[in-house]
Design a protein around this motif. Structure first.
Motif, short mmCIF file in Angstrom:
data_model
loop_
_atom_site.label_atom_id
_atom_site.label_comp_id
_atom_site.label_asym_id
_atom_site.label_seq_id
_atom_site.Cartn_x
_atom_site.Cartn_y
_atom_site.Cartn_z
N LEU A 136 -30.64 27.53 -23.80
CA LEU A 136 -29.34 27.36 -23.13
C LEU A 136 -29.03 28.51 -22.19
N VAL A 137 -29.51 29.71 -22.49
CA VAL A 137 -29.36 30.82 -21.54
C VAL A 137 -30.18 30.54 -20.28
N ASP A 138 -31.39 30.02 -20.47
CA ASP A 138 -32.22 29.65 -19.30
C ASP A 138 -31.52 28.58 -18.48
N ALA A 139 -30.87 27.63 -19.16
CA ALA A 139 -30.14 26.57 -18.46
C ALA A 139 -28.96 27.14 -17.69
N LEU A 140 -28.32 28.18 -18.23
CA LEU A 140 -27.22 28.84 -17.51
C LEU A 140 -27.72 29.46 -16.21
N ALA A 141 -28.85 30.15 -16.27
CA ALA A 141 -29.41 30.77 -15.07
C ALA A 141 -29.71 29.71 -14.01
N GLN A 142 -30.26 28.59 -14.47
CA GLN A 142 -30.60 27.52 -13.52
C GLN A 142 -29.33 26.89 -12.94
N ALA A 143 -28.33 26.66 -13.79
CA ALA A 143 -27.10 26.02 -13.32
C ALA A 143 -26.36 26.89 -12.31
N LEU A 144 -26.35 28.21 -12.55
CA LEU A 144 -25.65 29.12 -11.65
C LEU A 144 -26.50 29.54 -10.47
N GLY A 145 -27.83 29.36 -10.59
CA GLY A 145 -28.73 29.74 -9.51
C GLY A 145 -28.83 31.23 -9.29
N ILE A 146 -28.76 32.00 -10.38
CA ILE A 146 -28.83 33.45 -10.26
C ILE A 146 -29.77 34.03 -11.32
N ALA A 147 -30.19 35.26 -11.09
CA ALA A 147 -30.94 35.99 -12.11
C ALA A 147 -29.93 36.66 -13.04
N LEU A 148 -30.11 36.48 -14.33
CA LEU A 148 -29.15 37.01 -15.29
C LEU A 148 -29.47 38.45 -15.66
N PRO A 149 -28.45 39.26 -15.95
CA PRO A 149 -28.68 40.63 -16.42
C PRO A 149 -29.35 40.61 -17.80
N ALA A 150 -29.77 41.76 -18.25
CA ALA A 150 -30.36 41.89 -19.58
C ALA A 150 -29.34 41.48 -20.64
N ILE A 151 -29.84 40.94 -21.73
CA ILE A 151 -28.97 40.46 -22.81
C ILE A 151 -28.86 41.53 -23.89
N ARG A 152 -27.64 41.79 -24.34
CA ARG A 152 -27.43 42.77 -25.41
C ARG A 152 -27.03 42.10 -26.73
N PHE A 153 -26.60 40.83 -26.66
CA PHE A 153 -26.26 40.08 -27.87
C PHE A 153 -26.50 38.60 -27.63
N LEU A 154 -27.08 37.92 -28.64
CA LEU A 154 -27.37 36.50 -28.49
C LEU A 154 -27.29 35.84 -29.85
N HIS A 155 -26.53 34.75 -29.93
CA HIS A 155 -26.37 34.04 -31.20
C HIS A 155 -26.07 32.58 -30.92
N ALA A 156 -26.65 31.69 -31.73
CA ALA A 156 -26.41 30.25 -31.59
C ALA A 156 -25.78 29.72 -32.87
#
Length: 324
Positions: free
Chosen positions: A250-270
């Motif tokens: 879903l994070v990858d889908a966010l990058a694709q939807a926004l069309g940007i490179a995302l910053p580094a992740i410091r926290f991730l939870h599903a």
């Protein structure tokens, strides 16, 4: 009169608070440690994330009046996000400008405010109801009993309501008809703010249904916390996918939807919501078997919105009190 309310989501707390205001003795039970049900927030070392209900609107006159009171109490406030829509054509500004409200400083503030001093039995999963001469006994998963109570209101998701209504087949059969859809919610904290000019977006392509800059809501402080919610269909296909894989997809889908490179992740939870929302709107309001002193309510009785849950709880209380 003594009443047990099973479920401390908005429907259950709505029913309980209306009964409490009428002078009825009410005890609330919930399997979770807190309140709010799907109006939930996750507290982490990286800040807080609203992982359930993202906001709510007010249409019914009685609910609008309640919203005004909640604002006066400081439990909620209006949220005016820069709202967009993302589809196959790309990013477009949404023309949906209806008033939206959020709990402050987190979504659970509303349920905590409504709970007040009513007794809450948290971390208590009620598994069955037993009839006794003096009323209803509640039996939890550890075989501990509570009660007796003269009346019981069940305010849990429809599939969890069915086994608690065995004594009222008509109500149980109605609850069986209410289909609930699943959903995945991902909390992601980035090292830096995203390079976008939006606070939230409805997504109409790919696995995502909604993305939101959680920090854009009033009272939230972290500047790079986002919440991503999947579509029900995607969640149905990924019910058993490991949470870390769901989060990354879903994070990858966010990058694709926004069309940007995302910053580094410091926290991730599903977080998986097995019963995220009703598949269809119903017009039951609430279910009642007054001869058995059993009632049921929830957003699945009326609509998938928080407003529907509150109205359903209010109606269950009114029927119990003989006002409808």
């Amino acid at each position: 009169m003594s009443v047990a309310v099973i479920g401390a989501g908005i429907a259950g707390i709505s029913a309980a608070s209306h009964l409490h205001e009428a002078g009825v003795s009410v005890h609330i039970f919930d399997k979770s440690r807190g309140t709010g049900g799907r109006m939930s927030s996750k507290r982490t070392e990286q800040g807080e994330f609203d992982i359930g209900t993202q906001y709510f609107t007010a249409r019914h006159s009685a609910f609008r009046a309640a919203v005004e009171y909640w604002q006066e109490q400081g439990w909620i406030t209006r949220w005016q996000p820069r709202l967009y829509r993302i589809d196959e054509q790309g990013l477009q500004r949404s023309d949906d400008d209806q008033p939206r409200y959020v709990g402050t400083p987190r979504m659970t503030a509303l349920s905590r405010g409504l709970l007040g001093d009513m007794p809450l039995h948290s971390a208590t999963r009620i598994a069955a109801l037993q009839r006794a001469e003096s009323g209803w006994l509640l039996v939890d998963t550890k075989a501990q009993t509570y009660g007796p109570y003269q009346q019981v209101i069940v305010a849990t998701p429809a599939p969890q309501t069915v086994p608690l209504l065995e004594a009222a087949p008509a109500l149980a059969n109605a609850a069986k008809q209410a289909q609930m859809e699943p959903g995945w919610a991902v909390s992601v904290g980035f090292e830096a703010p995203l390079a976008v000019e939006l606070d939230a977006a409805f997504v109409r392509c790919g696995p995502l249904d909604w993305v939101c800059a959680n920090h854009s809501k009033p009272g939230r402080s972290e500047a790079a916390n986002w919440v991503l919610q999947s579509t029900p269909a995607w969640a149905s296909d990924h019910l058993d996918t490991p949470a870390h894989e769901v989060a990354q997809q879903l994070v990858d889908a966010l990058a694709q939807a926004l069309g940007i490179a995302l910053p580094a992740i410091r926290f991730l939870h599903a977080h998986r919501w097995l019963y995220a929302r009703p598949a269809d709107d119903c017009e039951w309001g609430a279910l009642a078997a007054p001869d058995l002193n059993l009632y049921a309510c929830g957003d699945w009785c009326q609509s998938g919105r928080l407003e529907g849950a509150w109205l359903s709880g209010r109606e269950a209380a009114q029927v119990l009190l003989g006002k409808r």
